[in-house]
Motif scaffolding. Structure first.
Motif, PDB file in Angstrom:
ATOM      1  N   ALA A   1       0.828  -1.211   0.000  1.00  0.00           N
ATOM      2  CA  ALA A   1       0.000   0.000   0.000  1.00  0.00           C
ATOM      3  C   ALA A   1       0.859   1.256   0.000  1.00  0.00           C
ATOM      4  CB  ALA A   1      -0.931  -0.007   1.212  1.00  0.00           C
ATOM      5  N   ALA A   2       1.970   1.245   0.742  1.00  0.00           N
ATOM      6  CA  ALA A   2       2.788   2.447   0.859  1.00  0.00           C
ATOM      7  C   ALA A   2       3.378   2.851  -0.496  1.00  0.00           C
ATOM      8  CB  ALA A   2       3.900   2.222   1.873  1.00  0.00           C
ATOM      9  N   LYS A   3       3.647   1.869  -1.363  1.00  0.00           N
ATOM     10  CA  LYS A   3       4.230   2.199  -2.663  1.00  0.00           C
ATOM     11  C   LYS A   3       3.186   2.190  -3.776  1.00  0.00           C
ATOM     12  CE  LYS A   3       8.697   0.152  -1.541  1.00  0.00           C
ATOM     13  NZ  LYS A   3       9.317  -1.185  -1.529  1.00  0.00           N
ATOM     14  N   GLY A   4       1.983   1.753  -3.459  1.00  0.00           N
ATOM     15  CA  GLY A   4       0.940   1.709  -4.479  1.00  0.00           C
ATOM     16  C   GLY A   4       1.024   0.483  -5.376  1.00  0.00           C
ATOM     17  N   THR A   5       1.836  -0.511  -4.979  1.00  0.00           N
ATOM     18  CA  THR A   5       1.982  -1.709  -5.810  1.00  0.00           C
ATOM     19  C   THR A   5       0.773  -2.620  -5.654  1.00  0.00           C
ATOM     20  OG1 THR A   5       4.255  -1.574  -5.049  1.00  0.00           O
ATOM     21  CG2 THR A   5       3.690  -3.463  -6.443  1.00  0.00           C
ATOM     22  N   GLY A   6       0.326  -3.182  -6.783  1.00  0.00           N
ATOM     23  CA  GLY A   6      -0.739  -4.188  -6.725  1.00  0.00           C
ATOM     24  C   GLY A   6      -2.138  -3.623  -6.628  1.00  0.00           C
ATOM     25  N   LEU A   7      -2.258  -2.286  -6.662  1.00  0.00           N
ATOM     26  CA  LEU A   7      -3.588  -1.708  -6.458  1.00  0.00           C
ATOM     27  C   LEU A   7      -4.521  -1.963  -7.638  1.00  0.00           C
ATOM     28  CD1 LEU A   7      -2.879   1.630  -4.598  1.00  0.00           C
ATOM     29  CD2 LEU A   7      -3.258  -0.662  -3.722  1.00  0.00           C
ATOM     30  N   ASP A   8      -3.942  -2.007  -8.859  1.00  0.00           N
ATOM     31  CA  ASP A   8      -4.793  -2.278 -10.026  1.00  0.00           C
ATOM     32  C   ASP A   8      -5.414  -3.657  -9.924  1.00  0.00           C
ATOM     33  OD1 ASP A   8      -4.551   0.143 -11.187  1.00  0.00           O
ATOM     34  OD2 ASP A   8      -2.793  -0.393 -12.398  1.00  0.00           O
ATOM     35  N   THR A   9      -4.577  -4.632  -9.537  1.00  0.00           N
ATOM     36  CA  THR A   9      -5.097  -5.992  -9.384  1.00  0.00           C
ATOM     37  C   THR A   9      -6.155  -6.033  -8.291  1.00  0.00           C
ATOM     38  OG1 THR A   9      -2.785  -6.537  -9.741  1.00  0.00           O
ATOM     39  CG2 THR A   9      -4.291  -8.374  -9.367  1.00  0.00           C
ATOM     40  N   LEU A  10      -5.887  -5.311  -7.214  1.00  0.00           N
ATOM     41  CA  LEU A  10      -6.854  -5.286  -6.109  1.00  0.00           C
ATOM     42  C   LEU A  10      -8.186  -4.714  -6.571  1.00  0.00           C
ATOM     43  CD1 LEU A  10      -7.409  -5.664  -3.049  1.00  0.00           C
ATOM     44  CD2 LEU A  10      -6.678  -3.306  -2.729  1.00  0.00           C
ATOM     45  N   LYS A  11      -8.109  -3.605  -7.333  1.00  0.00           N
ATOM     46  CA  LYS A  11      -9.352  -2.987  -7.818  1.00  0.00           C
ATOM     47  C   LYS A  11     -10.096  -3.930  -8.757  1.00  0.00           C
ATOM     48  CE  LYS A  11      -7.779   1.794  -7.693  1.00  0.00           C
ATOM     49  NZ  LYS A  11      -7.297   2.851  -8.579  1.00  0.00           N
ATOM     50  N   ARG A  12      -9.306  -4.661  -9.562  1.00  0.00           N
ATOM     51  CA  ARG A  12      -9.959  -5.599 -10.470  1.00  0.00           C
ATOM     52  C   ARG A  12     -10.733  -6.642  -9.664  1.00  0.00           C
ATOM     53  NH1 ARG A  12      -5.636  -7.791 -13.648  1.00  0.00           N
ATOM     54  NH2 ARG A  12      -5.318  -5.642 -14.292  1.00  0.00           N
ATOM     55  N   ALA A  13     -10.111  -7.138  -8.611  1.00  0.00           N
ATOM     56  CA  ALA A  13     -10.787  -8.138  -7.768  1.00  0.00           C
ATOM     57  C   ALA A  13     -12.016  -7.535  -7.095  1.00  0.00           C
ATOM     58  CB  ALA A  13      -9.822  -8.677  -6.724  1.00  0.00           C
ATOM     59  N   MET A  14     -11.896  -6.257  -6.670  1.00  0.00           N
ATOM     60  CA  MET A  14     -13.045  -5.608  -6.032  1.00  0.00           C
ATOM     61  C   MET A  14     -14.217  -5.513  -6.994  1.00  0.00           C
ATOM     62  SD  MET A  14     -10.934  -2.632  -3.975  1.00  0.00           S
ATOM     63  CE  MET A  14     -12.333  -1.617  -3.553  1.00  0.00           C
ATOM     64  N   VAL A  15     -13.907  -5.081  -8.234  1.00  0.00           N
ATOM     65  CA  VAL A  15     -14.969  -4.973  -9.238  1.00  0.00           C
ATOM     66  C   VAL A  15     -15.593  -6.337  -9.467  1.00  0.00           C
ATOM     67  CG1 VAL A  15     -15.448  -4.497 -11.673  1.00  0.00           C
ATOM     68  CG2 VAL A  15     -13.950  -2.972 -10.380  1.00  0.00           C
ATOM     69  N   ALA A  16     -14.748  -7.366  -9.589  1.00  0.00           N
ATOM     70  CA  ALA A  16     -15.250  -8.712  -9.876  1.00  0.00           C
ATOM     71  C   ALA A  16     -16.222  -9.161  -8.795  1.00  0.00           C
ATOM     72  CB  ALA A  16     -14.076  -9.686  -9.983  1.00  0.00           C
ATOM     73  N   VAL A  17     -15.825  -8.973  -7.523  1.00  0.00           N
ATOM     74  CA  VAL A  17     -16.685  -9.452  -6.439  1.00  0.00           C
ATOM     75  C   VAL A  17     -17.933  -8.585  -6.298  1.00  0.00           C
ATOM     76  CG1 VAL A  17     -16.801  -9.932  -3.966  1.00  0.00           C
ATOM     77  CG2 VAL A  17     -14.752 -10.532  -5.239  1.00  0.00           C
ATOM     78  N   LEU A  18     -17.814  -7.293  -6.581  1.00  0.00           N
ATOM     79  CA  LEU A  18     -19.009  -6.446  -6.518  1.00  0.00           C
ATOM     80  C   LEU A  18     -20.017  -6.859  -7.581  1.00  0.00           C
ATOM     81  CD1 LEU A  18     -17.471  -2.939  -5.750  1.00  0.00           C
ATOM     82  CD2 LEU A  18     -19.073  -4.218  -4.319  1.00  0.00           C
ATOM     83  N   ARG A  19     -19.497  -7.281  -8.724  1.00  0.00           N
ATOM     84  CA  ARG A  19     -20.409  -7.711  -9.795  1.00  0.00           C
ATOM     85  C   ARG A  19     -20.945  -9.114  -9.539  1.00  0.00           C
ATOM     86  NH1 ARG A  19     -19.894  -5.010 -14.964  1.00  0.00           N
ATOM     87  NH2 ARG A  19     -20.179  -7.022 -15.964  1.00  0.00           N
ATOM     88  N   GLU A  20     -20.097  -9.969  -9.011  1.00  0.00           N
ATOM     89  CA  GLU A  20     -20.536 -11.336  -8.704  1.00  0.00           C
ATOM     90  C   GLU A  20     -20.134 -11.682  -7.282  1.00  0.00           C
ATOM     91  OE1 GLU A  20     -19.665 -14.472 -11.682  1.00  0.00           O
ATOM     92  OE2 GLU A  20     -18.986 -12.784 -12.879  1.00  0.00           O
ATOM     93  N   PRO A  21     -20.964 -11.320  -6.317  1.00  0.00           N
ATOM     94  CA  PRO A  21     -20.600 -11.487  -4.899  1.00  0.00           C
ATOM     95  C   PRO A  21     -20.184 -12.913  -4.544  1.00  0.00           C
ATOM     96  CG  PRO A  21     -22.618 -10.222  -5.106  1.00  0.00           C
ATOM     97  CD  PRO A  21     -22.283 -10.708  -6.479  1.00  0.00           C
ATOM     98  N   GLU A  22     -20.693 -13.910  -5.268  1.00  0.00           N
ATOM     99  CA  GLU A  22     -20.373 -15.300  -4.921  1.00  0.00           C
ATOM    100  C   GLU A  22     -18.868 -15.548  -4.982  1.00  0.00           C
ATOM    101  OE1 GLU A  22     -22.404 -14.651  -7.725  1.00  0.00           O
ATOM    102  OE2 GLU A  22     -24.081 -14.346  -6.328  1.00  0.00           O
TER     103      GLU A  22
END
Lengths: 74, 736
Positions: free
Chosen positions: B162-183
């Protein structure tokens, strides 16, 4: 069976029993200090009155007075 | 969930996790500067939230509302913060259930952090795990297989820094995925109680759960487990139905008499599940003695570590006390200049007075705090970012605990000697509301720099210079410091055991690894604190300054003053004719007018009205006017007294004002400022909350008027009693 604080720095012990009130025991257990768990003393601060432990690869600092409620076998 | 559903409603994402896992950093990284701060309903625990657009190549869910959840190791609740955490993530009254929980996890302390993740999964909440600090696994001798972890937990686990901002795109992708398909983030039970007795207990508790809590069977069983772990005779949980409480207590009793420990059964079940799988995703790579360990051998050394700590604190204190001083001088100088310019540009009258003494002075009195706030947060940012702050608590815990204070309260307490305002803002480094409040309530007792001019004037009036003067004066000043420190520590011990008595919480500190501080985050912290202070506390301080100005300037009798002014000028003509200095007598007349104006003002009348109350302390009504003026800021006492005695422009080092104090008499001819009265007055200043800025900041930090009111009342009462004892006790012993 000895109190956790009686272990030497760097020494490991296996947790046998937790004493003290429920909230305290529950909190320690939730942090992974369950009977049977291996606990290692990393260092202690005499002035600060606290002791640093290693449990399940995680570091944790507790008060000396509270660590005396944790019983272990060396 | 379809895309259309997402468009009709703002989705809610909660950011949860253990304390110190970088939740706030991730929150800021995700939301940028859009964050807002509010309170959880009904309590003064801060709640950050922000709207952020969440769309990427995987899809678009529109705007989501991101909310942070107080840091917690578990959802079993005892303290306010813990209960808020469960209410916020489980969607219990009065908070809405989130559509997604992002659980931030310290990857270097994985198993312990996953305990919370398991509980979230049990509750049936859609979960995404952010494996923070994943760059430090190697140095701690561990290797983590995020794919295997995802497989085992059944929810997306994304390594990030988090401090360097690494991996945030992947994290957001996962967030979108779960928001669209909560299962995708709801795998169902991982660990489930299987011991028949525990299963039976859970079943009995489920029957007593309020219908609106238990929307489905899995959630009901998870909440039953939560209830079994959380409820007992001494919990502080609100809104627990009596039936539920009764069944839990009955089940616990039964378990106890039959030699079972329900807590251990549940907690052990989760940990056994985790431990059994840990080797599938976590590997030991050996290397152990990290840089942090080597640094700690020095910095936490029983003797050397303590010396380094003292040296560091001396630097912090010196910088706050002396380093900020020149800048404060410039700010004061600038606003004095600005006031002068405005005063000359505007036609003389009430409006010019309002602009100069109300608005310009008011803005100045807000900005004058900035140098110390910026400096303190520069230090705090570095101490926190490098990981040293946790060590301060480690080194100071024994001392602070005896006083009922948190180890982390040390730095705010120390900065209280410079100024209570930044010190109160700095209480934020403590997680628990009770610890923060207790520190806020005692910090204003420390001898801040604004008390020094008052002490300077009074000590000088008490002990004439020359002879044993300088030495005695120094001792007296040191005595005042000692006095305020002792009282503050006693107050902490008393308040912590009475007003702010809370459940005894075992100390649990984590020693984060040492890290290079990020300049960006330090600067951001400084900017945020200053901005919030100017915007929120500043407006209150400005308003108070204007009110104070009005109190001390109205009512004015323009006619009388004009007549007096004419009279003075006539006198000046007379003087000129008779060969005396006309300028001096006009100035003297002006000062007489100012003194009279102050004495006739609302403030002056209040001072008179106060006289019966403060007479037992040895104060006359003129001192009462000074005390009212000092509410704007303590050092204003000096200039108010100068005006009261018709010596506008005098300061604490001017001999004229001291002489005036020494010769001031009561109607019966007795001296007003006897040494005993001066001492009584200093004690009053040491203990009373004569500082609207402090009250404004406490109001801002607690978001209610309750605590600033309490602070003002308790300090004023304390000051009155102490001064009473000093003055009346002194008189009993024949001092005057």
């Amino acid at each position: 069976m000895v109190r956790l604080i009686d272990l030497a720095d760097g020494q490991e012990g296996r947790l046998v029993r937790l004493e003290g009130e429920r909230a305290f025991r529950r909190r320690l257990m939730e942090l992974g200090l369950l009977p049977g768990t291996t606990v290692r003393i990393v260092r202690r601060a005499e002035i600060g009155g606290v002791i640093e432990l290693e449990v399940r690869r995680a570091r944790l600092t507790v008060r000396t007075s509270e660590a005396s409620l944790v019983l272990v076998t060396p | 969930m379809s895309q259309a559903a997402g468009a009709t409603r703002t989705l809610r994402v909660a950011v949860a996790g253990n304390p110190n896992t970088g939740k706030t950093t991730l929150f800021n990284q995700l939301t940028g500067s859009r964050g807002k701060v509010g309170n959880y309903p009904g309590v003064t625990v801060e709640r950050h939230f922000a709207l952020m657009p969440l769309a990427n190549e995987y899809g678009d869910v529109g705007e989501v509302m991101l909310m942070d959840v107080p840091g917690t190791y578990s959802l079993s609740a005892r303290s306010r913060e813990e209960q808020l955490a469960i209410q916020a993530v489980a969607g219990l009254h009065p908070l809405e259930r989130p559509d997604l929980v992002v659980c931030v996890v310290d990857a270097t302390q994985l198993v312990r952090n996953l305990y919370l993740v398991l509980q979230l999964i049990e509750l049936g909440l859609p979960v995404v795990v952010a494996l923070n600090m994943s760059d430090r696994l190697e140095e701690t001798g561990q290797a983590l297989d995020a794919g295997a972890l995802t497989e085992e937990l059944g929810v997306p686990c994304i390594p990030i820094v988090a401090a360097k901002g690494t991996g945030l795109d992947t994290l957001k992708r996962a967030m979108v995925a779960v928001l669209r398909e909560p299962e995708l983030g709801q795998p169902g039970w991982r660990w489930e109680p299987d011991e028949p007795l525990l299963v039976a207990d859970v079943r009995s508790v489920v029957k007593e759960l309020p219908r609106e809590w238990a929307t489905d069977e899995q959630r009901a069983r998870a909440l039953a487990l939560w209830a079994l772990l959380s409820i007992d005779d001494s919990d502080e949980l609100a809104d627990i139905p009596p039936g539920l409480r009764a069944v839990v207590q009955r089940k616990r009793k039964f378990a106890e008499v039959s030699g079972r420990n329900l807590d251990e059964e549940i907690i052990r079940g989760r940990y056994q599940w985790l431990d059994a799988r840990a080797k599938l995703f976590l590997r030991d790579t050996g290397a152990r003695a990290t840089l942090t360990d080597r640094i700690d051998r020095v910095l936490l050394h029983p003797a050397l570590g303590f010396l380094i700590f003292l040296a560091l604190m001396t630097v912090v204190f010196q910088a706050l006390f002396a380093g900020a001083d020149p800048v404060i001088g410039w700010i004061e100088g600038f606003f004095a200049w600005l006031g002068g310019v405005a005063g000359r540009a505007l036609p003389t009258g009430i409006f010019a007075d309002l602009v100069v003494k109300g608005l310009v002075a008011g803005v100045g009195s807000v900005l004058v705090f900035l140098p110390q706030i910026l400096l303190l947060f520069l230090f705090l940012g570095f101490l926190e970012d490098t990981g040293y702050m946790a060590r301060v608590a480690y080194l100071m815990d024994r001392v602070m605990k005896t006083l009922g204070l948190h180890g982390r309260a040390f730095v705010p307490m120390l900065s209280g000697y410079a100024c209570a305002v930044p010190a109160i803002l700095a209480t934020r480094t403590m997680e628990r509301q009770r610890d923060r409040l207790l520190t806020m309530l005692v910090v204003p007792l420390m001898t801040c720099s604004a008390r020094l001019p008052v002490y300077g004037l009074l000590i000088a009036a008490m002990v004439p210079l020359g002879g044993s003067g300088p030495f005695t004066q120094g001792l007296m000043l040191a005595g005042m410091y000692l006095f305020s420190t002792v009282i503050a520590l006693i107050a902490a011990a008393v308040l912590g055991r009475t007003v702010l008595k809370g459940p005894r919480v075992p100390l649990l500190l984590e020693m984060p690894p040492y890290r290079m501080p990020h300049l960006y985050s330090v600067v951001r912290l400084m900017w945020e604190k200053s901005f919030v202070f100017v915007k929120e506390a500043g407006t209150v301080i400005l308003a108070c300054t204007v009110v104070m100005w009005a109190i001390l300037s109205f009512p004015r009798h323009a006619g009388n003053e004009a007549l007096e002014g004419l009279g003075a000028r006539a006198e000046a003509v007379q003087d000129a004719i008779e060969g005396r200095d006309p300028v001096a007598s006009v100035a003297a007349a002006d000062q007489r007018i100012a003194a009279e104006r102050l004495q006739n003002s609302i403030g002056g009348q209040l001072g008179r009205a106060l006289e019966p109350v403060i007479a037992p302390l040895g104060f006359d009504w003129k001192i009462g006017v000074g005390l009212i003026g000092a509410f704007a800021a303590r050092e204003v006492f000096v200039s108010t007294m100068a005006v009261v005695y018709g010596m506008e422009g005098a300061d604490e080092s001017s001999t004229a004002l001291r002489e005036r104090l020494r010769t001031e008499t009561r109607p019966d001819g007795a001296r007003v400022y006897t040494p005993l009265v001066c001492l009584s007055l200093m004690v009053f200043f040491a203990l009373s909350c004569q500082c609207m800025s402090t009250l404004a900041v406490v109001k801002r930090e607690t978001r209610s008027w309750r605590w600033p009111s309490f602070l003002f009342v308790y300090m004023t009462v304390l000051a009155w009693i102490a001064s009473f004892i000093v003055y009346q006790g002194g008189r009993l012993f024949g001092f005057e």
